[in-house]
Motif scaffolding. Structure first.
Motif, PDB file in Angstrom:
ATOM      1  N   ARG A 195      51.090  67.937  40.733  1.00  0.00           N
ATOM      2  CA  ARG A 195      52.248  67.350  41.412  1.00  0.00           C
ATOM      3  C   ARG A 195      51.828  66.289  42.428  1.00  0.00           C
ATOM      4  N   ILE A 196      50.712  66.512  43.082  1.00  0.00           N
ATOM      5  CA  ILE A 196      50.194  65.495  44.019  1.00  0.00           C
ATOM      6  C   ILE A 196      49.824  64.226  43.257  1.00  0.00           C
ATOM      7  N   TRP A 197      49.187  64.407  42.100  1.00  0.00           N
ATOM      8  CA  TRP A 197      48.838  63.249  41.252  1.00  0.00           C
ATOM      9  C   TRP A 197      50.092  62.443  40.898  1.00  0.00           C
ATOM     10  N   VAL A 198      51.142  63.145  40.483  1.00  0.00           N
ATOM     11  CA  VAL A 198      52.380  62.473  40.077  1.00  0.00           C
ATOM     12  C   VAL A 198      52.996  61.725  41.251  1.00  0.00           C
ATOM     13  N   GLN A 199      53.083  62.370  42.404  1.00  0.00           N
ATOM     14  CA  GLN A 199      53.722  61.731  43.552  1.00  0.00           C
ATOM     15  C   GLN A 199      52.914  60.536  44.054  1.00  0.00           C
ATOM     16  N   CYS A 200      51.601  60.637  44.027  1.00  0.00           N
ATOM     17  CA  CYS A 200      50.758  59.542  44.521  1.00  0.00           C
ATOM     18  C   CYS A 200      50.873  58.309  43.627  1.00  0.00           C
ATOM     19  N   PHE A 201      50.693  58.494  42.334  1.00  0.00           N
ATOM     20  CA  PHE A 201      50.620  57.330  41.446  1.00  0.00           C
ATOM     21  C   PHE A 201      51.990  56.816  40.999  1.00  0.00           C
ATOM     22  N   ARG A 202      53.034  57.633  41.098  1.00  0.00           N
ATOM     23  CA  ARG A 202      54.374  57.121  40.796  1.00  0.00           C
ATOM     24  C   ARG A 202      54.874  56.213  41.904  1.00  0.00           C
ATOM     25  N   ASN A 203      54.435  56.447  43.116  1.00  0.00           N
ATOM     26  CA  ASN A 203      54.940  55.706  44.274  1.00  0.00           C
ATOM     27  C   ASN A 203      53.956  54.671  44.794  1.00  0.00           C
ATOM     28  N   ALA A 204      52.879  54.433  44.082  1.00  0.00           N
ATOM     29  CA  ALA A 204      51.893  53.426  44.504  1.00  0.00           C
ATOM     30  C   ALA A 204      52.212  52.094  43.843  1.00  0.00           C
ATOM     31  N   PRO A 205      52.134  50.980  44.579  1.00  0.00           N
ATOM     32  CA  PRO A 205      52.364  49.657  43.952  1.00  0.00           C
ATOM     33  C   PRO A 205      51.317  49.380  42.874  1.00  0.00           C
ATOM     34  N   TRP A 206      51.749  48.838  41.762  1.00  0.00           N
ATOM     35  CA  TRP A 206      50.834  48.585  40.651  1.00  0.00           C
ATOM     36  C   TRP A 206      49.765  47.578  41.025  1.00  0.00           C
ATOM     37  N   LEU A 207      50.133  46.565  41.785  1.00  0.00           N
ATOM     38  CA  LEU A 207      49.148  45.549  42.160  1.00  0.00           C
ATOM     39  C   LEU A 207      48.043  46.142  43.023  1.00  0.00           C
ATOM     40  N   VAL A 208      48.409  47.070  43.914  1.00  0.00           N
ATOM     41  CA  VAL A 208      47.403  47.732  44.755  1.00  0.00           C
ATOM     42  C   VAL A 208      46.449  48.545  43.889  1.00  0.00           C
TER      43      VAL A 208
ATOM     44  N   SER B 134      50.375  57.389  33.628  1.00  0.00           N
ATOM     45  CA  SER B 134      50.146  58.825  33.464  1.00  0.00           C
ATOM     46  C   SER B 134      51.104  59.645  34.328  1.00  0.00           C
ATOM     47  N   ALA B 135      51.359  59.160  35.549  1.00  0.00           N
ATOM     48  CA  ALA B 135      52.279  59.886  36.431  1.00  0.00           C
ATOM     49  C   ALA B 135      53.695  59.869  35.868  1.00  0.00           C
ATOM     50  N   ASN B 136      54.120  58.734  35.337  1.00  0.00           N
ATOM     51  CA  ASN B 136      55.466  58.649  34.769  1.00  0.00           C
ATOM     52  C   ASN B 136      55.590  59.472  33.492  1.00  0.00           C
ATOM     53  N   ILE B 137      54.551  59.462  32.664  1.00  0.00           N
ATOM     54  CA  ILE B 137      54.594  60.256  31.435  1.00  0.00           C
ATOM     55  C   ILE B 137      54.581  61.747  31.760  1.00  0.00           C
ATOM     56  N   ALA B 138      53.856  62.125  32.803  1.00  0.00           N
ATOM     57  CA  ALA B 138      53.876  63.527  33.221  1.00  0.00           C
ATOM     58  C   ALA B 138      55.289  63.962  33.604  1.00  0.00           C
TER      59      ALA B 138
ATOM     60  N   VAL C 121      48.416  66.211  32.770  1.00  0.00           N
ATOM     61  CA  VAL C 121      48.951  66.445  34.112  1.00  0.00           C
ATOM     62  C   VAL C 121      50.302  67.147  34.028  1.00  0.00           C
ATOM     63  N   GLY C 122      51.141  66.725  33.056  1.00  0.00           N
ATOM     64  CA  GLY C 122      52.431  67.379  32.898  1.00  0.00           C
ATOM     65  C   GLY C 122      52.311  68.841  32.529  1.00  0.00           C
ATOM     66  N   ALA C 123      51.346  69.158  31.667  1.00  0.00           N
ATOM     67  CA  ALA C 123      51.126  70.565  31.292  1.00  0.00           C
ATOM     68  C   ALA C 123      50.647  71.377  32.490  1.00  0.00           C
ATOM     69  N   LEU C 124      49.770  70.776  33.303  1.00  0.00           N
ATOM     70  CA  LEU C 124      49.295  71.475  34.502  1.00  0.00           C
ATOM     71  C   LEU C 124      50.426  71.672  35.505  1.00  0.00           C
ATOM     72  N   ALA C 125      51.330  70.698  35.590  1.00  0.00           N
ATOM     73  CA  ALA C 125      52.447  70.825  36.524  1.00  0.00           C
ATOM     74  C   ALA C 125      53.388  71.958  36.150  1.00  0.00           C
ATOM     75  N   LEU C 126      53.390  72.361  34.891  1.00  0.00           N
ATOM     76  CA  LEU C 126      54.237  73.462  34.432  1.00  0.00           C
ATOM     77  C   LEU C 126      53.523  74.809  34.457  1.00  0.00           C
ATOM     78  N   SER C 127      52.267  74.797  34.875  1.00  0.00           N
ATOM     79  CA  SER C 127      51.486  76.036  34.886  1.00  0.00           C
ATOM     80  C   SER C 127      52.038  77.024  35.915  1.00  0.00           C
TER      81      SER C 127
END
Length: 262
Positions: free
Chosen positions: A92-105, A142-146, A76-82
């Protein structure tokens, strides 16, 4: 004063305090002996093997989650730099969605969305709950590593790109041979810190029926049914997670200091 032995000067204070040291060791051993004779300590010792097996389940979940998250995150990080917008925006949508989603959810989502078993070529394979929890933790990882990967690439001075282009390197060659080796040093400390956070996040697995260390502690607490034992066993869990994650934190700090000037 000091004592010379074979030409080596040795301080005299250890000899003066040697008796006190043995006295403290003896008192500590006596206190430990009497503590182990209490019903609470005996119950904790009886449940220790089960707690160890449960904590091993937490470690397995954390290791698999960080492995899956790292692979997805680097992609995902490589794609974000494309330079192509069609690849960059979904990443970028993947990163924003999963970085800001509660882990329990996310854990509840993966637990109830994925089936209990998969059919592949007419053969049924079980899809255990611990693997669903692992996927639920791997998504935010994955979102944080990206983002860690993107930040590492962005931290490389632009002059290195320009110097490589002046030597007729292609973008792929620059990325593989010059940028990535430097990114690894920058990514390692935050990656290890993220792993420690994911390890602590595995405590949520018990909420969806995974037999981990928290679930084992709940069973033990209900079985023994003593307030003192409940307090001791959860303090033991705190110590267990601390003993596993604290060395990772210290190693992360050491790596940050080591690579501070790179």
């Amino acid at each position: 004063m000091a004592i010379e032995a074979s030409g080596v000067v040795m301080p005299a204070w250890p000899r003066r305090h040697l008796g006190k040291l043995f006295l403290l060791i003896g008192l500590g051993a006596a206190l430990l002996y009497f503590a182990l004779q209490s019903p609470v300590s005996k119950a904790l010792l009886q449940w220790s093997p089960a707690l160890a097996r449960g904590f091993a389940q937490n470690i397995v979940i954390s290791l698999v989650a960080i492995a899956i998250g790292s692979l997805l995150g680097l992609l995902v990080g490589a794609l974000a730099l494309s330079p192509l917008r069609g690849l960059r925006w979904p990443a970028r949508i993947w990163v924003q969605c999963f970085r800001n989603a509660p882990w329990l959810v996310l854990i509840y989502f993966t637990t109830y969305v994925f089936p209990f078993e998969l059919r592949i070529g007419g053969v049924y394979f079980a899809f255990p709950d611990w693997l669903k929890v692992t996927i639920g933790l791997a998504l935010p990882a994955s979102a944080n590593i990206a983002e860690i990967f993107r930040g590492a690439v962005a931290s490389i001075p632009a002059t290195q790109w320009e110097a490589a282009r002046s030597l007729a390197f292609t973008r792929g060659q620059i990325f593989r041979s010059i940028i990535l080796p430097q990114c690894f040093k920058r990514m390692l400390p935050p990656w290890m810190n993220l792993y420690a956070v994911i390890t602590m996040g595995t405590a949520l697995a018990s909420l969806v029926g995974v037999h981990d260390v928290i679930d084992t502690a709940q069973i033990a607490s209900n079985t023994v049914n003593k307030t003192g034992f409940t307090v001791v066993i959860y303090l033991s869990l705190l110590a267990l997670f601390f003993a596993y994650c604290y060395p990772i934190s210290r190693l992360t700090q050491a790596l940050e200091r080591r690579y501070a000037f790179y």
